[in-house]
Design a protein around this motif. Structure first.
Motif, mmCIF file in Angstrom:
data_model
loop_
_atom_site.group_PDB
_atom_site.id
_atom_site.type_symbol
_atom_site.label_atom_id
_atom_site.label_comp_id
_atom_site.label_asym_id
_atom_site.label_seq_id
_atom_site.Cartn_x
_atom_site.Cartn_y
_atom_site.Cartn_z
ATOM 1 N N ALA A 151 0.826 -1.212 0.000
ATOM 2 C CA ALA A 151 0.000 0.000 0.000
ATOM 3 C C ALA A 151 0.862 1.266 0.000
ATOM 4 O O ALA A 151 0.580 2.216 -0.733
ATOM 5 N N ALA A 172 2.416 1.611 -3.470
ATOM 6 C CA ALA A 172 1.416 2.025 -4.464
ATOM 7 C C ALA A 172 1.049 3.498 -4.295
ATOM 8 O O ALA A 172 1.007 4.253 -5.268
ATOM 9 N N TYR A 173 0.801 3.917 -3.070
ATOM 10 C CA TYR A 173 0.424 5.318 -2.838
ATOM 11 C C TYR A 173 1.575 6.256 -3.194
ATOM 12 O O TYR A 173 1.374 7.278 -3.836
ATOM 13 N N GLY A 207 -3.395 3.905 -8.241
ATOM 14 C CA GLY A 207 -4.718 3.826 -7.640
ATOM 15 C C GLY A 207 -5.659 4.852 -8.240
ATOM 16 O O GLY A 207 -5.238 5.895 -8.744
ATOM 17 N N SER A 267 -9.584 4.102 -4.594
ATOM 18 C CA SER A 267 -8.568 3.377 -3.826
ATOM 19 C C SER A 267 -7.520 4.293 -3.188
ATOM 20 O O SER A 267 -6.913 3.922 -2.188
ATOM 21 N N ARG A 268 -7.314 5.477 -3.735
ATOM 22 C CA ARG A 268 -6.292 6.376 -3.174
ATOM 23 C C ARG A 268 -6.548 6.719 -1.708
ATOM 24 O O ARG A 268 -5.631 6.681 -0.901
ATOM 25 N N LEU A 324 -5.511 3.714 0.312
ATOM 26 C CA LEU A 324 -4.045 3.579 0.336
ATOM 27 C C LEU A 324 -3.432 4.606 1.289
ATOM 28 O O LEU A 324 -2.511 4.298 2.033
ATOM 29 N N ARG A 325 -3.949 5.836 1.269
ATOM 30 C CA ARG A 325 -3.434 6.865 2.178
ATOM 31 C C ARG A 325 -3.715 6.501 3.632
ATOM 32 O O ARG A 325 -2.878 6.717 4.511
ATOM 33 N N CYS A 368 -1.150 4.177 4.690
ATOM 34 C CA CYS A 368 0.104 4.925 4.931
ATOM 35 C C CYS A 368 0.072 5.611 6.292
ATOM 36 O O CYS A 368 1.071 5.616 7.018
#
Length: 196
Positions: free
Chosen positions: A74, A77-78, A83, A87-88, A91-92, A95
Motif C-alpha cells: 500500500a 502504491a500510494y 490507484g 482506492s487512493r 491507500l493513504r 500509509c
C-alpha cells in the motif's frame, strides 16, 4: 489508473518504507519455518526481537507477515501515484496507519531506552537503542512524508497566507496603477449625490 503524481522525495520515501516493511515481513515469514537465525534458539530470538518470551510460531507470525506485506504494498502504491479515485483514500489511510505504528513503536522504544519500565535484557536493550528505535522513528517520518502529513498542512497554510499576500500585492499595484488619487482599478466610481 494513476492518481496524482507524487513528488520525487515522496516516491523515494515510499520505496524505502516499503522495502523496510517487506524485509521485516519476509524475515518473519522465514521464522515461521522454525528457523531462528540470527539467534541460536527460539527463546534467544524472542528475547532479542521482542524483549520477552513469545512463541515464534505460524499462528503468531503469519498475521504479522500479512500486515507487514500489505502495508509495504500500500505504501509503495500510494507513493508511486497508483490507484484510482476510490482506492487512493484507502491507500493513504494505510500509509497513515503505518506512520502511526512506526511512531508508536519508536516512541515506546525511546521510553525503554531512557529506562522506563523493566529491563528486557542487555541484547534487547542494545538492539532497541541502536537499531529498532532509530529505524522506527526515521521511517515514521518517511511514511508521514509519503502520506503527505506535513506537506498537506503546509500547503493549506501556505495557500491561505499566500492568498492574502497576493491580494495585498494586487491591491497595492492597483493603487499605484493609474487610478486617480490612489483609487483602485476596477472599483466603480460613485457619482456625486448617488445613494450608497
Amino acid at each position: 489508473m494513476k492518481g496524482t503524481a507524487p513528488r520525487p522525495a515522496s516516491r523515494a520515501a515510499a520505496r524505502a518504507v516499503a522495502g523496510l516493511l517487506a524485509a521485516d515481513g519476509l524475515l518473519h515469514l522465514y521464522w515461521t519455518t522454525g528457523a531462528t537465525w540470527p539467534a541460536h534458539d527460539p527463546r534467544t530470538l524472542s528475547i532479542a526481537v521482542l524483549g520477552s518470551e513469545v512463541p515464534f510460531t505460524p499462528p503468531v507470525l503469519l498475521p504479522l507477515v500479512a500486515v507487514l506485506l500489505t502495508g509495504a504494498a500500500a505504501v509503495l502504491a500510494y507513493g508511486q501515484g497508483l490507484g484510482g479515485r476510490r482506492s487512493r483514500p484507502l491507500l493513504r489511510l494505510v500509509c497513515l496507519a503505518v506512520t502511526a505504528g512506526l511512531l508508536v513503536r519508536g516512541t515506546v522504544g525511546l521510553a525503554w531506552a531512557l529506562g522506563v519500565g523493566e529491563g528486557a535484557g542487555e541484547t534487547f536493550d542494545r538492539l532497541n537503542t541502536l537499531l529498532y528505535t532509530p529505524l522506527c522513528l526515521g521511517f515514521a517520518v518517511a511514511a508521514a512524508r509519503v502520506a503527505g502529513v506535513g506537506s498537506r498542512l503546509g500547503a493549506r497554510l501556505g495557500a491561505r497566507v499566500g492568498g492574502r499576500l497576493d491580494a495585498r500585492r494586487a491591491g497595492r499595484r492597483a493603487g499605484r496603477g493609474g487610478g486617480r488619487g490612489g483609487e483602485r482599478i476596477g472599483k466603480p466610481k460613485r457619482a456625486v449625490g448617488s445613494p450608497r
